[in-house]
Design a protein around this motif. Sequence first.
Motif, PDB file in Angstrom:
ATOM      1  N   ASP A 134       0.802  -1.232   0.000  1.00 15.97           N
ATOM      2  CA  ASP A 134       0.000   0.000   0.000  1.00 15.97           C
ATOM      3  C   ASP A 134       0.833   1.279   0.000  1.00 15.97           C
ATOM      4  O   ASP A 134       0.582   2.195   0.796  1.00 15.97           O
ATOM      5  CB  ASP A 134      -0.960   0.009   1.206  1.00 15.97           C
ATOM      6  CG  ASP A 134      -1.936  -1.155   1.152  1.00 15.97           C
ATOM      7  OD1 ASP A 134      -2.480  -1.420   0.070  1.00 15.97           O
ATOM      8  OD2 ASP A 134      -2.143  -1.803   2.198  1.00 15.97           O
ATOM      9  N   PRO A 135       1.804   1.395  -0.885  1.00 14.39           N
ATOM     10  CA  PRO A 135       2.574   2.644  -0.959  1.00 14.39           C
ATOM     11  C   PRO A 135       1.765   3.742  -1.637  1.00 14.39           C
ATOM     12  O   PRO A 135       0.893   3.482  -2.471  1.00 14.39           O
ATOM     13  CB  PRO A 135       3.788   2.260  -1.804  1.00 14.39           C
ATOM     14  CG  PRO A 135       3.251   1.203  -2.730  1.00 14.39           C
ATOM     15  CD  PRO A 135       2.259   0.421  -1.915  1.00 14.39           C
ATOM     16  N   ARG A 136       2.073   4.974  -1.291  1.00 14.56           N
ATOM     17  CA  ARG A 136       1.533   6.156  -1.971  1.00 14.56           C
ATOM     18  C   ARG A 136       2.728   7.041  -2.292  1.00 14.56           C
ATOM     19  O   ARG A 136       3.134   7.886  -1.488  1.00 14.56           O
ATOM     20  CB  ARG A 136       0.539   6.902  -1.067  1.00 14.56           C
ATOM     21  CG  ARG A 136      -0.690   6.097  -0.719  1.00 14.56           C
ATOM     22  CD  ARG A 136      -1.649   5.983  -1.903  1.00 14.56           C
ATOM     23  NE  ARG A 136      -2.791   5.124  -1.602  1.00 14.56           N
ATOM     24  CZ  ARG A 136      -3.779   4.875  -2.443  1.00 14.56           C
ATOM     25  NH1 ARG A 136      -3.759   5.431  -3.654  1.00 14.56           N
ATOM     26  NH2 ARG A 136      -4.767   4.083  -2.108  1.00 14.56           N
ATOM     27  N   LEU A 137       3.289   6.816  -3.478  1.00 15.02           N
ATOM     28  CA  LEU A 137       4.563   7.434  -3.816  1.00 15.02           C
ATOM     29  C   LEU A 137       4.482   8.114  -5.175  1.00 15.02           C
ATOM     30  O   LEU A 137       3.708   7.715  -6.050  1.00 15.02           O
ATOM     31  CB  LEU A 137       5.670   6.379  -3.841  1.00 15.02           C
ATOM     32  CG  LEU A 137       5.932   5.615  -2.530  1.00 15.02           C
ATOM     33  CD1 LEU A 137       6.868   4.444  -2.780  1.00 15.02           C
ATOM     34  CD2 LEU A 137       6.507   6.540  -1.473  1.00 15.02           C
ATOM     35  N   GLY A 138       5.325   9.127  -5.351  1.00 14.28           N
ATOM     36  CA  GLY A 138       5.409   9.811  -6.624  1.00 14.28           C
ATOM     37  C   GLY A 138       6.846  10.175  -6.940  1.00 14.28           C
ATOM     38  O   GLY A 138       7.595  10.611  -6.070  1.00 14.28           O
ATOM     39  N   GLY A 139       7.245   9.970  -8.208  1.00 11.26           N
ATOM     40  CA  GLY A 139       8.585  10.346  -8.615  1.00 11.26           C
ATOM     41  C   GLY A 139       9.686   9.584  -7.908  1.00 11.26           C
ATOM     42  O   GLY A 139      10.782  10.116  -7.708  1.00 11.26           O
ATOM     43  N   THR A 140       9.417   8.333  -7.546  1.00 12.28           N
ATOM     44  CA  THR A 140      10.422   7.523  -6.851  1.00 12.28           C
ATOM     45  C   THR A 140      11.540   7.142  -7.815  1.00 12.28           C
ATOM     46  O   THR A 140      11.295   6.607  -8.897  1.00 12.28           O
ATOM     47  CB  THR A 140       9.787   6.255  -6.262  1.00 12.28           C
ATOM     48  OG1 THR A 140       8.703   6.631  -5.402  1.00 12.28           O
ATOM     49  CG2 THR A 140      10.806   5.453  -5.468  1.00 12.28           C
ATOM     50  N   GLN A 141      12.780   7.402  -7.405  1.00 14.06           N
ATOM     51  CA  GLN A 141      13.950   7.142  -8.247  1.00 14.06           C
ATOM     52  C   GLN A 141      14.564   5.795  -7.882  1.00 14.06           C
ATOM     53  O   GLN A 141      15.156   5.636  -6.823  1.00 14.06           O
ATOM     54  CB  GLN A 141      14.985   8.255  -8.066  1.00 14.06           C
ATOM     55  CG  GLN A 141      14.477   9.641  -8.414  1.00 14.06           C
ATOM     56  CD  GLN A 141      14.035   9.733  -9.871  1.00 14.06           C
ATOM     57  OE1 GLN A 141      14.762   9.333 -10.780  1.00 14.06           O
ATOM     58  NE2 GLN A 141      12.844  10.270 -10.097  1.00 14.06           N
ATOM     59  N   LEU A 142      14.372   4.820  -8.775  1.00 17.91           N
ATOM     60  CA  LEU A 142      14.960   3.495  -8.585  1.00 17.91           C
ATOM     61  C   LEU A 142      15.839   3.122  -9.786  1.00 17.91           C
ATOM     62  O   LEU A 142      16.059   1.948 -10.054  1.00 17.91           O
ATOM     63  CB  LEU A 142      13.859   2.450  -8.399  1.00 17.91           C
ATOM     64  CG  LEU A 142      13.321   2.269  -6.974  1.00 17.91           C
ATOM     65  CD1 LEU A 142      11.971   1.556  -6.991  1.00 17.91           C
ATOM     66  CD2 LEU A 142      14.304   1.492  -6.103  1.00 17.91           C
ATOM     67  N   HIS A 143      16.334   4.121 -10.496  1.00 22.21           N
ATOM     68  CA  HIS A 143      17.151   3.800 -11.671  1.00 22.21           C
ATOM     69  C   HIS A 143      18.445   3.104 -11.231  1.00 22.21           C
ATOM     70  O   HIS A 143      19.066   3.466 -10.236  1.00 22.21           O
ATOM     71  CB  HIS A 143      17.456   5.051 -12.499  1.00 22.21           C
ATOM     72  CG  HIS A 143      18.039   6.193 -11.736  1.00 22.21           C
ATOM     73  ND1 HIS A 143      17.265   7.113 -11.075  1.00 22.21           N
ATOM     74  CD2 HIS A 143      19.315   6.574 -11.537  1.00 22.21           C
ATOM     75  CE1 HIS A 143      18.042   8.010 -10.502  1.00 22.21           C
ATOM     76  NE2 HIS A 143      19.297   7.703 -10.764  1.00 22.21           N
ATOM     77  N   GLY A 144      18.779   2.069 -11.982  1.00 17.46           N
ATOM     78  CA  GLY A 144      19.985   1.302 -11.671  1.00 17.46           C
ATOM     79  C   GLY A 144      19.847   0.401 -10.464  1.00 17.46           C
ATOM     80  O   GLY A 144      20.840  -0.188 -10.025  1.00 17.46           O
ATOM     81  N   ALA A 145      18.636   0.258  -9.931  1.00 18.21           N
ATOM     82  CA  ALA A 145      18.433  -0.558  -8.735  1.00 18.21           C
ATOM     83  C   ALA A 145      18.359  -2.042  -9.095  1.00 18.21           C
ATOM     84  O   ALA A 145      18.167  -2.419 -10.255  1.00 18.21           O
ATOM     85  CB  ALA A 145      17.164  -0.131  -8.013  1.00 18.21           C
TER      86      ALA A 145
END
Length: 225
Positions: free
Chosen positions: A105-116
Amino acid sequence: MARRAMGEAGVRSARRPEVRLPPLEPWPDGELQPDGDYDGLEFREADLAGQDGAGARFMDCALTGCAVDETALGRARVLDSVLTGLRGVGTNLAESTFRDVEVLDPRLGGTQLHGAVLERVVIRGGKIDYLNLREARLKDVVFESCVLVEPDFSGARLERVEFVDCALKEADFGGATLKDVDLRGAAPLEIVRGLDRLSGAVISTGQLLDLAPVLAAELGIRVEG
């Protein structure tokens, strides 16, 4: 009924995490530390907004109802943990590692996971806008009963990834590599770029019909009459 390793369409199913948390100690409210080591802790309703935990390790932890606006967690390692009700905009998790993790149940915006790197991860419920997974590696990942708005998978490698009762809106798969990716549970399935990269994925007949106009445009086919 036990899940089969191989689905009806010959797609190998994702291996889901089996997280069993030990008794947890409450995290003493304070500031995250770069390269910090957090083991067996419960972060409940913690305000982590704007804090710097780059390179930190979270092992056997529960983060519940935490605010993560602009939290810096690049190169963090999140292992054998459960993240519930995270909320925030602009969380930086670039080049982080998630292994055996449940995100609920996350409420997230613009999360940066590049290269993860995500391995044996379930993301269930909630909504994530503008999820950046460019050049990320996803293996045994399940998106379930969640809404993804404009997720960016460009250049990512996806293996044994499932979308189950999940809305996938305006997704970008440009330059991605897919293997055993099951998109049949995505409704709607909207792909704005990278239809030519879907080799290695399975979709339903209905989804193919829905994607036909975009596919025709990408291939330069004129449809008249």
